[in-house]
Structure formats: structure tokens, C-alpha cells
Enzyme design. Structure first.
Site, mmCIF file in Angstrom:
data_model
loop_
_atom_site.group_PDB
_atom_site.id
_atom_site.type_symbol
_atom_site.label_atom_id
_atom_site.label_comp_id
_atom_site.label_asym_id
_atom_site.label_seq_id
_atom_site.Cartn_x
_atom_site.Cartn_y
_atom_site.Cartn_z
ATOM 1 N N SER A 172 0.849 -1.192 0.000
ATOM 2 C CA SER A 172 0.000 0.000 0.000
ATOM 3 C C SER A 172 0.881 1.237 0.000
ATOM 4 O O SER A 172 2.030 1.197 0.455
ATOM 5 C CB SER A 172 -0.883 0.016 1.254
ATOM 6 O OG SER A 172 -1.540 1.257 1.408
ATOM 7 N N TYR B 219 -1.777 -0.478 10.260
ATOM 8 C CA TYR B 219 -1.926 -0.864 8.853
ATOM 9 C C TYR B 219 -0.665 -0.534 8.064
ATOM 10 O O TYR B 219 -0.173 -1.369 7.291
ATOM 11 C CB TYR B 219 -3.131 -0.136 8.269
ATOM 12 C CG TYR B 219 -3.447 -0.473 6.835
ATOM 13 C CD1 TYR B 219 -4.068 -1.666 6.498
ATOM 14 C CD2 TYR B 219 -3.148 0.426 5.808
ATOM 15 C CE1 TYR B 219 -4.379 -1.962 5.182
ATOM 16 C CE2 TYR B 219 -3.461 0.146 4.490
ATOM 17 C CZ TYR B 219 -4.076 -1.060 4.176
ATOM 18 O OH TYR B 219 -4.389 -1.342 2.861
ATOM 19 N N LYS C 32 1.733 -3.242 6.186
ATOM 20 C CA LYS C 32 1.976 -3.183 4.748
ATOM 21 C C LYS C 32 3.465 -2.981 4.443
ATOM 22 O O LYS C 32 3.984 -3.487 3.439
ATOM 23 C CB LYS C 32 1.130 -2.081 4.120
ATOM 24 C CG LYS C 32 -0.360 -2.403 4.081
ATOM 25 C CD LYS C 32 -0.658 -3.682 3.306
ATOM 26 C CE LYS C 32 -2.143 -3.881 3.079
ATOM 27 N NZ LYS C 32 -2.439 -5.130 2.330
#
Length: 253
Positions: free
Chosen positions: A144, A158, A162
Site C-alpha cells: 500500500s 496498517y 503493509k
């Protein structure tokens, strides 16, 4: 046009969004596809119907990517149905929720890491025997833009997960190169035609994000899928350990 005729693919998290677009794109280029879903059985059925209409072999399988036994089961089902496995796209993942570090529990951090990073490891491990037998295996992981820039508010877990996916991808690329397996990551930025940003960002924040993009618009799931098709093609055989940014110029490096 990249020719994937005869190639056998499993795409996780393919019931909707980017995963669905990748599954359909692989089929459009000739691959047979197993569509994995978590809790999106109805939407996965629609993806299966679309792929079947292209004349490709297709099957939907469900399973929890945070459960090792479940992963081993659905990867086994996919491999058995296809008669082998040449392509694995580890798309399944989730922000889970926006939580500031000061308010974040150990359980939240672990859950986000599990569904994004550890799940990718589990799925690759389960698929390795079949990918090795392929003789020209292709693995695509899903990173991401958040891995590069830390993500938006409340996305520390997150972005860390990632970033871990990128490290995992590079390590796997080295370890699996002798088996003629390539491993590359996609790092999408703002993809406007998926549920992700509508679920976790306000309309005002989404508009501000798009306005700040150098290209002046959000991306599409089809554009991410096009990059995946290239990475699993024969033409990309010398590309491994790479991270392909699909973010409209949001993270120039």
C-alpha cells in the site's frame, strides 16, 4: 497483450474491489482462476459468473486467512481443482479500523498485522509446493501507499503491516528465485472505485486526497489489475522483489 492461457491462478480476497478486478483480468488474459473470499460469498459468486462467461475454469472458495488450517484447506482446494498452481495473488487484507496509538490495544495491532502480513506469509507457505512444481511460479502481494508514507490518521498498524509485506516480498523473492518463482508487490494509493476509502474515510477527506494527487484523479481497480497481469506474465520473468507503486504520483522516490 500478455498471454496467460493455461496458467492456473488463485486470488485471495477476490470477492470485490481490487481482488475481483485482478481475478477477472487474469481470466481475460486466458488464466483459469480460483476466487477466494472471506465473508463476501454473494459478491464472489458474481465474480465467478463473470469469469465463467469468459470461458475459463473458475471456482469460488471461502476461508479465513488468519487461520492456518483454513488457509491450508482453501489453497489445497484451489490446487486440486486447477490441477496445480502457477499464480498466487495475495490480495486479502483490511484496515480493520482507524485507531490512534494512544488508544490502540495489543489485540487491535495484532489483528491488523495478522490479516495483512501474517496472512500473506501463511498463504504463500501453503502454496509453495504447487508453485515450485509449476516451474515458473508467480506471486503478487498487496502492499500500500501507506507502507511508504505512514498512511492516514489512525493507520499506524496498517502502515506497519503493509511495510512488512514489502519486506516479506523482498525476502521471498531471494529465497524462491532458485525455484524460478518471482515475488513482487503492488502498492496502490487512492483507488476510488472500491469500498475501502468509502468505508474508512469521510467524503471531505477523500476529496482532499484526490485534489492533492499530481495526476488530479483517483485510480481504478482495473489499473491495479493491469499491473498484476504484467507481473504474472512470462514477460516479467526478470522482475522480482519489486514494489510497483500505483498511486498517481503520490509517493515519488
Amino acid at each position: 497483450m500478455f498471454d496467460l492461457t493455461g496458467r492456473r491462478a488463485l486470488v485471495t480476497g477476490a470477492g470485490h474491489g481490487i481482488g475481483a478486478a485482478i481475478a477477472v483480468a487474469l481470466a481475460e488474459h486466458g488464466a483459469d482462476v480460483v476466487v477466494h473470499h472471506g465473508r463476501s460469498a454473494d459478491r464472489a459468486a458474481a465474480v465467478v459468473e463473470r469469469i465463467a462467461g469468459l470461458g475459463r475454469r473458475v471456482l469460488a472458495v471461502g476461508g479465513d486467512v488468519t487461520d492456518t488450517a483454513e488457509v491450508d484447506r482453501f489453497v489445497g482446494e484451489a490446487t486440486q481443482y486447477l490441477g496445480g498452481l502457477d499464480i498466487l495473488v495475495c490480495n486479502a487484507g483490511h484496515l480493520v479500523g482507524r485507531v490512534a496509538v494512544a488508544d490502540m490495544s495489543d489485540e487491535h495491532f495484532a489483528r491488523v498485522t495478522d490479516v495483512n502480513l501474517t496472512a500473506t506469509f501463511r498463504t504463500v507457505r501453503a502454496a509453495l509446493p504447487a508453485l515450485r512444481a509449476s516451474g515458473a511460479g508467480r506471486v503478487v502481494t498487496m502492499a500500500s501507499l501507506a507502507a511508504h508514507n505512514g498512511g492516514g490518521p489512525g493507520a499506524v498498524a496498517y502502515s506497519a503491516a503493509k511495510a512488512g509485506v514489502i519486506g516479506l516480498t523482498k525476502g521471498l523473492a531471494k529465497e524462491l528465485a532458485p525455484d524460478r518463482i518471482t515475488v513482487n508487490a503492488l502498492a496502490p494509493g487512492y483507488i476510488g472505485d472500491t469500498d475501502f476509502h468509502a468505508t474508512f474515510s469521510t467524503p471531505e477527506r477523500r476529496a482532499a486526497t484526490v485534489a492533492a494527487l499530481p495526476v488530479g484523479r483517483g485510480g481504478t481497480a482495473a489499473e491495479v489489475a493491469a499491473a498484476a497481469v504484467y507481473l504474472v506474465s512470462a514477460e516479467a520473468g526478470f522482475v522480482t522483489g519489486a514494489t510497483v507503486d500505483i498511486d498517481g504520483g503520490a509517493s515519488p522516490r
